[in-house]
Motif scaffolding. Structure first.
Motif, PDB file in Angstrom:
ATOM      1  N   CYS A  52       0.836  -1.208   0.000  1.00  0.00           N
ATOM      2  CA  CYS A  52       0.000   0.000   0.000  1.00  0.00           C
ATOM      3  C   CYS A  52       0.874   1.263   0.000  1.00  0.00           C
ATOM      4  CB  CYS A  52      -0.895  -0.019   1.241  1.00  0.00           C
ATOM      5  SG  CYS A  52      -1.812   1.508   1.489  1.00  0.00           S
ATOM      6  N   LEU A  53       0.505   2.221  -0.821  1.00  0.00           N
ATOM      7  CA  LEU A  53       1.294   3.454  -0.920  1.00  0.00           C
ATOM      8  C   LEU A  53       1.198   4.279   0.352  1.00  0.00           C
ATOM      9  CD1 LEU A  53       0.450   4.428  -4.617  1.00  0.00           C
ATOM     10  CD2 LEU A  53       2.341   3.040  -3.737  1.00  0.00           C
ATOM     11  N   GLY A  57      -2.699  -0.453   3.893  1.00  0.00           N
ATOM     12  CA  GLY A  57      -3.645  -1.360   3.244  1.00  0.00           C
ATOM     13  C   GLY A  57      -4.973  -0.638   3.079  1.00  0.00           C
ATOM     14  N   CYS A  58      -4.880   0.640   2.655  1.00  0.00           N
ATOM     15  CA  CYS A  58      -6.047   1.543   2.655  1.00  0.00           C
ATOM     16  C   CYS A  58      -7.199   1.058   1.770  1.00  0.00           C
ATOM     17  CB  CYS A  58      -5.606   2.941   2.217  1.00  0.00           C
ATOM     18  SG  CYS A  58      -5.119   3.023   0.473  1.00  0.00           S
ATOM     19  N   GLY A  59      -6.871   0.382   0.680  1.00  0.00           N
ATOM     20  CA  GLY A  59      -7.931  -0.077  -0.210  1.00  0.00           C
ATOM     21  C   GLY A  59      -8.222   0.901  -1.341  1.00  0.00           C
ATOM     22  N   ASP A  60      -7.728   2.124  -1.228  1.00  0.00           N
ATOM     23  CA  ASP A  60      -8.040   3.140  -2.246  1.00  0.00           C
ATOM     24  C   ASP A  60      -6.878   3.466  -3.170  1.00  0.00           C
ATOM     25  OD1 ASP A  60     -10.666   3.545  -1.476  1.00  0.00           O
ATOM     26  OD2 ASP A  60     -10.044   4.853   0.182  1.00  0.00           O
ATOM     27  N   CYS A  61      -5.653   3.276  -2.700  1.00  0.00           N
ATOM     28  CA  CYS A  61      -4.523   3.683  -3.528  1.00  0.00           C
ATOM     29  C   CYS A  61      -4.374   2.694  -4.691  1.00  0.00           C
ATOM     30  CB  CYS A  61      -3.256   3.754  -2.684  1.00  0.00           C
ATOM     31  SG  CYS A  61      -2.625   2.144  -2.215  1.00  0.00           S
ATOM     32  N   CYS A  64      -3.112  -0.865  -3.642  1.00  0.00           N
ATOM     33  CA  CYS A  64      -4.124  -1.713  -3.002  1.00  0.00           C
ATOM     34  C   CYS A  64      -5.096  -2.260  -4.046  1.00  0.00           C
ATOM     35  CB  CYS A  64      -4.915  -0.918  -1.971  1.00  0.00           C
ATOM     36  SG  CYS A  64      -4.055  -0.728  -0.403  1.00  0.00           S
TER      37      CYS A  64
HETATM   38 ZN    ZN Z   1      -3.429   1.499  -0.144  1.00  0.00          ZN
END
Ligand code: ZN
Length: 323
Positions: A52-53, A57-61, A64
């Protein structure tokens, strides 16, 4: 897929989260435990958190999202081709791992069903595990750690996973599948702690077909050869589901035995068939139930060894109806 969306396995999540936050990640992990309980999801959540950037583990980058869509160039997945993981697959993975990561700072490789590595492939992989490259992470997943080379296991940080407890699984099934609590408990008990089983094709087998299967079986009487052979025919066509069908029969007769001996209802699997369990517990003696359960066990034993399926099922049914 994040740690938070994976059901259960809190201790394993904490171990991985701590490794991430302290930046002390082993170069290789071995996730071991039964099939269908979430090992692969956990490995993917771990990979996503690492790549994750935003390091969360944000889910948006973009990183992910690529992990979620199975197209991150630094995540490599090795599965069995047919029934084995071959040495050529390991060699091309090694080539891949020798290059620098393309987008992130790490390269991650998942080997699913690691017990399927051929001896040559396992030995080739051992070299990589013995001389780990910086910024590479290998995660082996297996339901049969005893089939791996001990030298492979000892080079990995081992993380055991257990089946989900029946009650926890039943609660999840109630929420996800809109089932009543009896159905959810039956499904949870038969799925043996595997959410994948409960949500997949076994759901229909356990909730819909189970009644018919049990009815066909208990309707057979000794000497009635035509129905016996036709049930054997029918079962023989269910190649992939056969082990689960035998589990259904076993759970049924085990329930009858428990009921006969006055065990509490909580120990039963077939909570929606109480009437029929009651009836059978009056008709069948303990000895005859034991013979039925033994016949099922022995059929399972032979089927695992690829004997003639039809024949094994006929013998099983004849023994069960004679009891
Ligand atoms: Zn992420």
């Amino acid at each position: 897929m994040t740690f938070a969306t994976i059901t259960g396995h809190e201790q394993q999540k904490n171990i991985l989260r701590r490794a991430l936050s302290k930046n002390r990640i082993a170069h290789a992990y071995l996730f071991e435990g039964p099939d269908g309980i979430g090992k692969r999801l956990m490995a993917l959540a771990f990979a996503r958190a690492l790549l994750c950037l935003k390091s969360t583990g944000c889910g948006d980058c973009p990183a992910c999202r690529k992990v979620d869509h199975n197209n991150h160039p630094d995540v490599h997945l090795l599965d069995a081709e047919e029934t084995t993981i071959k040495i050529d697959q390991v060699r091309s993975l090694q080539q891949e791992l020798s290059l620098r990561p393309l987008e992130g700072k790490d390269k991650i490789c998942l080997i699913d069903g690691a017990e399927q590595l051929t001896p040559g492939a396992a030995n080739a992989l051992l070299k990589t595990l013995e001389e780990p490259q910086p910024n590479t992470l290998i995660i082996l997943l297996t339901s049969h750690p005893e089939k791996l080379l001990p030298t492979i296991c000892s080079r990995c940080q081992r993380l055991p996973f257990s089946r989900l407890p029946k009650q926890q699984l039943a609660t999840i099934l109630c929420q996800r599948l809109d089932l009543n609590s009896t159905e959810a408990n039956v499904l949870a008990a038969l799925s043996d702690g595997s959410l994948k089983k409960a949500l997949g094709q076994n759901k229909q087998l356990y909730l819909e077909k189970r009644h018919n299967l049990i009815q066909s079986l208990s309707a057979l009487s000794s000497g009635s050869t035509i129905p016996t052979f036709s049930l054997a025919d029918e079962l023989a066509t269910e190649k992939d589901l056969l082990p689960d069908i035998l589990d259904i029969f076993q759970a049924f007769y085990r329930d009858v035995l428990l009921m006969k001996h006055g065990r509490p209802k909580e120990e039963l699997v077939n909570l929606d068939l109480l009437e029929s369990l009651e009836k059978q517990s009056k008709i069948l003696s303990t000895d005859s139930l034991m013979i039925k359960l033994k016949a099922l066990d022995s059929a399972r034993f032979h089927l695992q060894r690829n004997v003639n399926r039809q024949l094994a099922l006929e013998v099983m049914l004849i023994r069960m109806t004679a009891a």
